[in-house]
Design an enzyme around this catalytic site. Sequence first.
Site, PDB file in Angstrom:
ATOM      1  N   ARG A  91      -0.587  12.525  -0.104  1.00 14.31           N
ATOM      2  CA  ARG A  91      -1.736  13.424  -0.190  1.00 14.31           C
ATOM      3  C   ARG A  91      -1.374  14.823   0.309  1.00 14.31           C
ATOM      4  NH1 ARG A  91      -2.060   9.583   3.639  1.00 14.31           N
ATOM      5  NH2 ARG A  91      -2.221  10.256   5.807  1.00 14.31           N
ATOM      6  N   GLY A 134     -18.601  11.694   0.627  1.00 12.32           N
ATOM      7  CA  GLY A 134     -19.393  11.346  -0.544  1.00 12.32           C
ATOM      8  C   GLY A 134     -18.555  11.015  -1.755  1.00 12.32           C
ATOM      9  N   HIS A 153       0.860  -1.188   0.000  1.00 10.93           N
ATOM     10  CA  HIS A 153       0.000   0.000   0.000  1.00 10.93           C
ATOM     11  C   HIS A 153       0.889   1.228   0.000  1.00 10.93           C
ATOM     12  CE1 HIS A 153      -1.610   3.253   2.693  1.00 10.93           C
ATOM     13  NE2 HIS A 153      -2.526   3.255   1.750  1.00 10.93           N
ATOM     14  N   HIS A 177      12.619  -1.788   4.287  1.00 11.31           N
ATOM     15  CA  HIS A 177      12.924  -0.768   5.289  1.00 11.31           C
ATOM     16  C   HIS A 177      14.215  -0.019   4.970  1.00 11.31           C
ATOM     17  CE1 HIS A 177       9.835  -0.954   8.425  1.00 11.31           C
ATOM     18  NE2 HIS A 177       9.633  -2.177   7.977  1.00 11.31           N
TER      19      HIS A 177
END
Length: 301
Positions: free
Chosen positions: A109, A257, A105, A144
């Site tokens: 952002r 939404g 993942h 890592h």
Amino acid sequence: MNKDAVLSYLRSLQDNICQSFVEIEPDSTFREDEWVRPEGGGGRSRVLEGGAVIEKGGVNFSHVKGDQLPVSATAARPELKGRSFEAMGVSLVIHPKNPFVPTSHMNVRFFIAEKEGEDPVWWFGGGFDLTPYYGFFEDCKHWHQVAFDVCQPFGKGVYEEFKQWCDDYFYIKHRDEPRGIGGLFFDDLNRWEFETCFEFMQAIGNAYINAYLPIVKRRMNEPYQEKHVEFQHYRRGRYVEFNLVYDRGTLFGLQTGGRTESILMSLPAHVSWHYDWHPEPNSEEFQLYSEFLKHRDWLSL
């Protein structure tokens, strides 16, 4: 603050990551959906399913706007209640077919919260983490090591801080176990000036492929049996539990939404649950719990 530069980078990041996966999936393509959010903004979702290497993977770009931040975004920062927001990012989850290849993942952002008469509040967030089903120490150390190296230019202790944050965040409290072997996680990042914070986000986004693809290529042709697939599906259940119960990105998307298909693209195609199941002592499956689902110093291996 150069918002347009962030948008441009995120779009190119999605393109570059998808191209890297297409190179190991030459006979498969990403399905692309452009979508518009009625409340403001939209995104570009890309999903690959049924590949020879990737059973299901999604790489999403989104840029959404709204009049008020949702609860998931203001829970830790109540002073932001009532502000309008703008959020942009790239989020991906890759669920490989081979049980010996871990799920990965990554998310980066940028948020802006604004209120008339007050200065905008902005911050960056993101990170990457790895969820193996069958552990290999060399893979964990490589993952890592890349995380450590990407943090080094930004100061002493950055890797250690964001590794610990990742360990704490990706923890399934109701199971009392980590989701995987961690990596890096950061949020509310505005400790440096905008340019440095933006550089750090870019460094994390760019490092993901360097961290993950060597592991995929090393394990994707490992022979496996049906019992390995069954355990993979069982452990994927933990992934689903975390994303639906705890993950802030999932909650943010649903509470604002967002497009449900894009938000839930992180869920695997095949998953199972078994009542009160435990691995046999000293088995391959037992080793995942005894050696890998632990908070540890992977660089010292």
